[in-house]
Design a protein around this motif. Structure first.
Motif, mmCIF file in Angstrom:
data_model
loop_
_atom_site.group_PDB
_atom_site.id
_atom_site.type_symbol
_atom_site.label_atom_id
_atom_site.label_comp_id
_atom_site.label_asym_id
_atom_site.label_seq_id
_atom_site.Cartn_x
_atom_site.Cartn_y
_atom_site.Cartn_z
ATOM 1 N N LEU A 1 0.821 -1.209 0.000
ATOM 2 C CA LEU A 1 0.000 0.000 0.000
ATOM 3 C C LEU A 1 0.855 1.260 0.000
ATOM 4 N N PHE A 2 1.951 1.236 0.725
ATOM 5 C CA PHE A 2 2.779 2.432 0.838
ATOM 6 C C PHE A 2 3.939 2.454 -0.161
ATOM 7 N N ASN A 3 4.233 1.341 -0.798
ATOM 8 C CA ASN A 3 5.338 1.284 -1.752
ATOM 9 C C ASN A 3 4.870 1.296 -3.208
ATOM 10 N N TYR A 4 3.621 1.501 -3.455
ATOM 11 C CA TYR A 4 3.120 1.409 -4.834
ATOM 12 C C TYR A 4 3.738 2.471 -5.733
ATOM 13 N N GLU A 5 4.034 3.640 -5.232
ATOM 14 C CA GLU A 5 4.610 4.698 -6.062
ATOM 15 C C GLU A 5 6.015 4.344 -6.532
ATOM 16 N N GLN A 6 6.754 3.634 -5.700
ATOM 17 C CA GLN A 6 8.133 3.295 -6.047
ATOM 18 C C GLN A 6 8.203 2.050 -6.919
ATOM 19 N N THR A 7 7.262 1.111 -6.709
ATOM 20 C CA THR A 7 7.323 -0.153 -7.447
ATOM 21 C C THR A 7 6.623 -0.091 -8.789
ATOM 22 N N GLU A 8 5.577 0.687 -8.911
ATOM 23 C CA GLU A 8 4.820 0.766 -10.156
ATOM 24 C C GLU A 8 5.414 1.812 -11.078
ATOM 25 N N PRO A 9 5.626 1.457 -12.343
ATOM 26 C CA PRO A 9 6.106 2.483 -13.285
ATOM 27 C C PRO A 9 4.968 3.427 -13.639
ATOM 28 N N LYS A 10 5.318 4.632 -13.927
ATOM 29 C CA LYS A 10 4.301 5.615 -14.289
ATOM 30 C C LYS A 10 3.906 5.384 -15.742
ATOM 31 N N THR A 11 2.652 5.061 -15.938
ATOM 32 C CA THR A 11 2.118 4.843 -17.283
ATOM 33 C C THR A 11 0.808 5.595 -17.410
ATOM 34 N N ASN A 12 0.434 5.807 -18.636
ATOM 35 C CA ASN A 12 -0.826 6.489 -18.942
ATOM 36 C C ASN A 12 -0.936 7.833 -18.230
ATOM 37 N N CYS A 13 0.151 8.542 -18.178
ATOM 38 C CA CYS A 13 0.135 9.861 -17.554
ATOM 39 C C CYS A 13 -0.158 10.910 -18.616
ATOM 40 N N LEU A 14 -0.780 11.934 -18.199
ATOM 41 C CA LEU A 14 -1.053 13.040 -19.099
ATOM 42 C C LEU A 14 0.213 13.864 -19.281
ATOM 43 N N GLY A 15 0.413 14.284 -20.502
ATOM 44 C CA GLY A 15 1.596 15.098 -20.774
ATOM 45 C C GLY A 15 1.409 16.524 -20.309
ATOM 46 N N ASN A 16 2.487 17.294 -20.393
ATOM 47 C CA ASN A 16 2.433 18.694 -19.988
ATOM 48 C C ASN A 16 1.589 19.525 -20.941
ATOM 49 N N ASP A 17 1.465 19.069 -22.168
ATOM 50 C CA ASP A 17 0.712 19.838 -23.162
ATOM 51 C C ASP A 17 -0.746 19.377 -23.278
ATOM 52 N N PHE A 18 -1.214 18.579 -22.334
ATOM 53 C CA PHE A 18 -2.578 18.052 -22.390
ATOM 54 C C PHE A 18 -3.615 19.173 -22.402
ATOM 55 N N ASP A 19 -3.474 20.137 -21.516
ATOM 56 C CA ASP A 19 -4.436 21.247 -21.435
ATOM 57 C C ASP A 19 -4.476 22.025 -22.743
ATOM 58 N N GLU A 20 -3.324 22.251 -23.328
ATOM 59 C CA GLU A 20 -3.275 23.008 -24.586
ATOM 60 C C GLU A 20 -3.969 22.243 -25.714
ATOM 61 N N ARG A 21 -3.748 20.933 -25.771
ATOM 62 C CA ARG A 21 -4.395 20.129 -26.829
ATOM 63 C C ARG A 21 -5.909 20.128 -26.675
ATOM 64 N N ILE A 22 -6.384 19.983 -25.462
ATOM 65 C CA ILE A 22 -7.839 19.967 -25.238
ATOM 66 C C ILE A 22 -8.435 21.325 -25.578
ATOM 67 N N MET A 23 -7.808 22.391 -25.165
ATOM 68 C CA MET A 23 -8.334 23.726 -25.448
ATOM 69 C C MET A 23 -8.327 24.017 -26.946
#
Length: 167
Positions: free
Chosen positions: A45-67
């Motif tokens: 429960l407390f180690n999920y951030e370190q063990t799980e790779p970050k996937t399906n994250c929104l990019g920095n330009d997500f807001d710009e693309r939607i707008m």
């Protein structure tokens, strides 16, 4: 070793009363190699951030693309509907009603014309029969039994002109 403080932090965590610093303490505790067996079940429960790779994250330009997609004008063309297209379901329903009525009339006429009254009791036919009514004769007999005390007698037989009353 006594893990009283960690147990208190876990109780506060389950109640939703921990601060961000206290949650960081729990994360660092459960990221150690040596964790007691009774607390090892909480490690994932407390180690999920370190063990799980970050996937399906929104990019920095997500807001710009939607707008940019929202701001694009879209050409909408009105669809013209003719009155015959609008009333087509009603025409179909009226045609079905007409067909059903025509078929029911044809069936009714064919059953009526094919009827034979030979061998059918008179009480089953729709044509009136000549002669005295059975129901009227029965009611006259019942009335004659009730009226015997008065002194009038009703003859149970029916004549051609109706019941005969004798005084």
């Amino acid at each position: 070793m006594d893990y009283k403080y960690i147990n208190q932090l876990l109780e506060r965590y389950w109640d939703g009363k921990t601060t961000l610093e206290e949650e960081q303490i729990l994360r660092s505790f459960f990221s150690q190699l040596c964790v007691p067996e009774e607390l090892a079940k909480f490690r994932p429960l407390f180690n999920y951030e370190q063990t799980e790779p970050k996937t399906n994250c929104l990019g920095n330009d997500f807001d710009e693309r939607i707008m940019s997609m929202i701001d694009e004008p879209q050409h909408v063309e009105a669809k013209r509907v003719r009155i015959s297209q609008r009333f087509a379901p009603l025409f179909k329903a009226a045609a079905m009603v007409a067909i059903v009525l025509t078929l029911s009339q044809a069936a009714q006429l064919s059953f009526q014309s094919g009827k034979s009254t030979e061998g059918v009791p008179a009480s089953y036919t729709q044509h009136p029969t000549s002669g005295a009514s059975v129901a009227l004769n029965d009611s006259l007999r019942r009335d004659s039994l009730k009226n015997d005390n008065i002194g009038t007698t009703v003859v149970p037989q029916m004549s051609q002109n109706g019941p005969t009353i004798i005084k």
